[in-house]
Write an enzyme that holds these catalytic residues in place. Structure first.
Site, PDB file in Angstrom:
ATOM      1  N   HIS A   1      31.678  55.462  14.918  1.00  0.00           N
ATOM      2  CA  HIS A   1      30.654  54.438  14.694  1.00  0.00           C
ATOM      3  C   HIS A   1      30.198  53.959  16.073  1.00  0.00           C
ATOM      4  O   HIS A   1      31.011  53.431  16.831  1.00  0.00           O
ATOM      5  CB  HIS A   1      31.229  53.268  13.883  1.00  0.00           C
ATOM      6  CG  HIS A   1      31.705  53.684  12.521  1.00  0.00           C
ATOM      7  ND1 HIS A   1      30.905  53.629  11.411  1.00  0.00           N
ATOM      8  CD2 HIS A   1      32.891  54.195  12.104  1.00  0.00           C
ATOM      9  CE1 HIS A   1      31.584  54.075  10.351  1.00  0.00           C
ATOM     10  NE2 HIS A   1      32.795  54.429  10.753  1.00  0.00           N
ATOM     11  N   LEU A   2      28.931  54.170  16.368  1.00  0.00           N
ATOM     12  CA  LEU A   2      28.433  53.789  17.701  1.00  0.00           C
ATOM     13  C   LEU A   2      27.676  52.460  17.676  1.00  0.00           C
ATOM     14  O   LEU A   2      27.317  51.939  18.728  1.00  0.00           O
ATOM     15  CB  LEU A   2      27.559  54.901  18.287  1.00  0.00           C
ATOM     16  CG  LEU A   2      28.301  56.232  18.531  1.00  0.00           C
ATOM     17  CD1 LEU A   2      27.351  57.255  19.164  1.00  0.00           C
ATOM     18  CD2 LEU A   2      29.524  56.039  19.422  1.00  0.00           C
TER      19      LEU A   2
ATOM     20  N   HIS B   1      38.548  60.417   6.502  1.00  0.00           N
ATOM     21  CA  HIS B   1      39.715  59.544   6.697  1.00  0.00           C
ATOM     22  C   HIS B   1      40.743  59.557   5.553  1.00  0.00           C
ATOM     23  O   HIS B   1      40.976  58.542   4.897  1.00  0.00           O
ATOM     24  CB  HIS B   1      39.304  58.111   7.019  1.00  0.00           C
ATOM     25  CG  HIS B   1      38.145  57.542   6.247  1.00  0.00           C
ATOM     26  ND1 HIS B   1      38.140  57.451   4.886  1.00  0.00           N
ATOM     27  CD2 HIS B   1      36.951  57.033   6.664  1.00  0.00           C
ATOM     28  CE1 HIS B   1      37.003  56.901   4.496  1.00  0.00           C
ATOM     29  NE2 HIS B   1      36.271  56.653   5.561  1.00  0.00           N
TER      30      HIS B   1
ATOM     31  N   ASP C   1      37.405  57.969  13.518  1.00  0.00           N
ATOM     32  CA  ASP C   1      36.824  56.811  12.827  1.00  0.00           C
ATOM     33  C   ASP C   1      36.689  55.629  13.796  1.00  0.00           C
ATOM     34  O   ASP C   1      36.880  54.462  13.420  1.00  0.00           O
ATOM     35  CB  ASP C   1      37.651  56.426  11.596  1.00  0.00           C
ATOM     36  CG  ASP C   1      36.838  55.591  10.596  1.00  0.00           C
ATOM     37  OD1 ASP C   1      35.659  55.304  10.873  1.00  0.00           O
ATOM     38  OD2 ASP C   1      37.390  55.252   9.534  1.00  0.00           O
TER      39      ASP C   1
END
Lengths: 310, 434
Positions: free
Chosen positions: B71-72, B241, B314
């Site tokens: 997640h950026l 995940h 993640d």
């Protein structure tokens, strides 16, 4: 216990942190303070000049009043902050609140909050002592201690007794503190209620589980009913209050299964006719009002002890 | 990404390139962004004068690592991470490429957001950034996002990650329609009716802490549903995940039956148990939650036997604003880019996987699953290389983190093994004392 015992806790976050010696000291101290509430002038100067803040993020009349009465009877200055007037509604975090309170140099903060672990979060971020007056579904240590005191008064002992706790064990911080406290002090704790209200792993806290209320109270010296929180109805935990009362309510028939001299307890406020039959709540075995009286004494003892009295 | 004219010789390292069956001391010559030569050490002659030579005795030379789940936070939550800081963290952690999830603000459910992400990534130039688009518009689970346009703009897969697709018919149609556009569907497997308001693994510890639990079944039910839909539609699915023993076993059985499933787990799921959240440690709060030692053992077995195909971090940056609060209110997720290599190497040291398998999990398989370049050190391929010092010990400290956020349960931990040189497209994107 080897060496000399000292009460060393700065905070009261949960009975999980308390040793048997700690609990005994609190109970002894509370017993000696109880007499103060019977005097015509119900005040001693012990904590004169100390500042106690009641920081209540959940509505509570009884517990807040009990702590306030306890602090005032020892001449502490008390201040009440309730959720409606607190800054959290303005977006201030609990840590911000803690830091702001710290700047005002209180000696003791009593916190009630709907989130488990909030008392510890406050304690980690403040200089003052913190007493947990109920955090989410975690613990309510002063209630556990006042229940221990009430049982000890009625029965003369705690070790060896059978304590039956009936009802919503899963969402009850009172049940958690009582299971920890009574099992630590050598009592046998049995919990009973529908499987939906018995949380996983409760045995690891020291309780044995009985799915059937009659079995749970069989021969018990203490029968404690827990409040059913009606707002929990949105989670399908049981079909109706009617069915709950019929199968899990503490009725005269349930009490008949307990020991002949069993006492009846409830942390209040009671849903009459749901978890507790009015005939039981108001019957001769009920010590519910004695619990309230002892609540003040136990809270006086806790405030006194964490402020260095010993 | 601009092609570089640098010529780089990586000399004397142990080259591990499972795709080409290489595991031995070799030299690697990189030029024009490509791998020019792989040869026994000392045999590459006629080097141009400007060749930059790295002496890598004792180091592991691997195809560039690809983190297929990060997640950026850009656009929308640049205070947590930006594409630039996230790319920098990736490079520092040994990753040459990342696939970024669409739960930005706004959600990446259209070509405009996809294009913005790619433009920012090119500007940063520190990692290949592969945007993943949303399955449903604004990830609300009601109607399909525009897969075709997003594909043209550059997304490599679709997911509503962070949220499950509750509607099974929508998930079925997503699998079918994604097939028409050559897109992989990634499943965030969570049955919300079971997990709602939950904040940690369900069980005795949750009871003791007074926290609401999330049973493993919340994940497993959805894993099974998505396997069933993948089987029915005959489309590939990737399970993100994976955290429980039963999920691993469901995926194993699905693979045996020929269902086209791939799956990833994250380093925290094979390293930590729920005990990490004791004392209300919000730095270990995540979704799915940390599970039990039994689940950890099953995850490790799944990584070893091929049931789990990839290690993805993640990487979920959050600021102190989201973490220094009551446990119930704290945001889910931890940063992972800069701890993945040492945590995965720990599995190698413990004998749970071998180093070749680690490279498959962190480079070869992610490249294949996403259909992107890399995963190999074959001559002529892209010069994406990760060089690891497997002996290097370090304490993971806040001041050494390249990510903008510091939310890691591994802060203060002694770790072993670290990326010391990261090369993307023939350019050095990270070098640590090399």
């Amino acid at each position: 216990m080897p060496g000399e015992y000292h009460f060393t806790h700065k905070h009261v976050l949960g009975l999980a942190d308390f040793s048997v010696a700690d609990i005994n000291l609190v109970l002894q101290t509370a017993e000696s303070f109880k007499e103060i509430s019977t005097r015509s002038i119900k005040k001693v100067p012990t904590l004169r000049g100390k500042t106690v803040i009641n920081l209540f993020f959940e509505p509570s009349t009884r517990t807040r009043l009990s702590f306030e009465v306890a602090a005032k009877r020892m001449s502490a200055d008390t201040f009440n902050i309730s959720s409606s007037s607190s800054s959290t509604t303005k977006g201030e975090t609990l840590i911000d609140t803690a830091r702001n309170l710290t700047a005002m140099k209180p000696d003791c903060i009593i916190i009630r909050h709907s989130r488990s672990g909030s008392a510890r979060l406050l304690a980690d971020n403040i200089d003052a002592s913190v007493i947990n007056a109920g955090d989410g579904t975690h613990e309510h240590p002063s209630q556990g201690l006042l229940d221990l005191m009430t049982v000890k008064e009625a029965k003369g002992k705690i070790a060896g007794l059978k304590i039956a706790i009936i009802g919503d064990i899963a969402h009850s911080r009172v049940a958690h503190s009582n299971i920890i406290g009574f099992s630590k002090m050598g009592a046998q704790v049995v919990v009973g209620g529908p499987a939906t209200l018995i949380p996983p792993g409760i045995e690891e806290m020291g309780a044995t589980v009985s799915r059937n209320v009659i079995d749970a109270v069989d021969g018990a010296d203490v029968v404690m009913a827990l409040r059913i929180q009606q707002e929990r109805q949105q989670d399908p935990l049981f079909p109706s209050l009617r069915e709950y009362a019929g199968f899990y309510g503490v009725s005269p028939k349930v009490v008949d299964a307990a020991a002949p001299d069993a006492i009846i307890m409830h942390p209040g406020p009671i849903n009459r006719g749901v978890e507790l039959d009015p005939r039981v709540a108001d019957g001769s075995r009920s010590v519910i009002l004695e619990q309230v009286t002892n609540g003040v004494a136990v809270r006086m003892a806790l405030i006194y002890l964490i402020m260095g009295g010993n | 990404m601009t092609a570089s004219t640098d010529v780089i010789l990586l000399r004397g390292g142990r080259v591990i390139d499972p795709v080409n069956g290489v595991d031995g001391v070799c030299d690697l010559l990189l030029a024009d962004g490509r791998i020019k030569a792989v040869a026994p050490s000392g045999t590459i002659a006629d080097l141009p004068a400007e060749t930059k030579v790295y002496e890598l005795a004792g180091k592991l030379v691997c195809p560039g690592f690809i983190d297929m789940h990060v997640h950026l936070r850009e656009p929308g939550e640049e205070y947590k991470e930006t594409i630039e800081t996230g790319s920098r963290a990736a490079a520092a952690g040994g990753f040459t490429a990342v696939a970024c999830m669409p739960n930005t603000k706004p959600v990446n459910d259209n070509l405009a957001v996809t294009s913005l992400i790619l433009a920012k990534a090119a500007l940063a130039g520190l990692a290949r950034v592969y945007p993943v688009g949303a399955i449903s518009k604004t990830s609300q689970g009601e109607s399909l996002a525009e897969f075709g346009e997003m594909r043209q703009a550059g997304v490599v897969a679709v997911t509503d990650d962070g949220l499950p697709v509750n509607n099974s018919q929508l998930m079925r149609r997503a699998l079918e329609y994604a097939g028409s556009h050559g897109l992989l569907v990634i499943s965030h497997a969570e049955e919300m009716a079971l997990s709602r308001n939950g904040v940690m693994n369900d069980g005795a510890l949750a009871t003791r802490l007074g926290l609401r639990g999330i049973p493993g079944a919340a994940e497993e039910i959805m894993v099974y549903r998505d396997l069933a839909l993948a089987g029915y539609t005959k489309r590939p699915i990737h399970i993100a995940h994976v955290s429980t023993r039963e999920s691993v076993s469901l995926i194993r059985r699905a693979k045996e039956k020929g269902i086209r499933v791939t799956a990833e787990t994250a380093p925290h799921y094979f390293t930590l148990t729920e005990e990490a959240v004791d004392n209300y440690n919000t730095r270990a709060k995540m979704n799915p939650p940390l599970r039990t030692a039994d689940d950890v053992a099953a995850i490790c077995a799944g990584l070893h036997d091929g049931t789990l195909d990839a290690i993805a971090t993640d990487h979920a940056p959050h600021s102190e604003l989201e973490k220094e609060v009551e446990f119930d209110l704290a945001a889910n997720g931890i940063i992972g880019l800069e701890t993945a290599v040492p945590l995965a190497l720990a599995l190698v040291r413990q004998g749970k996987i071998d180093i070749g398998r680690l490279v498959e999990l962190m480079s070869v398989n992610p490249a294949h699953i996403l259909g992107v370049v890399g995963g190999s050190l074959a001559e002529g391929g892209v010069a994406d290389v990760t060089v690891i010092d497997p002996e290097k010990k370090f304490v993971f400290k806040e001041e050494d983190i390249h990510s903008k956020s510091k939310n890691s349960p591994f802060l203060g931990s002694q770790l072993q093994g670290k990326a010391v040189l990261t090369i993307m497209g023939g350019r050095v994107t990270y070098g640590d004392g090399i």
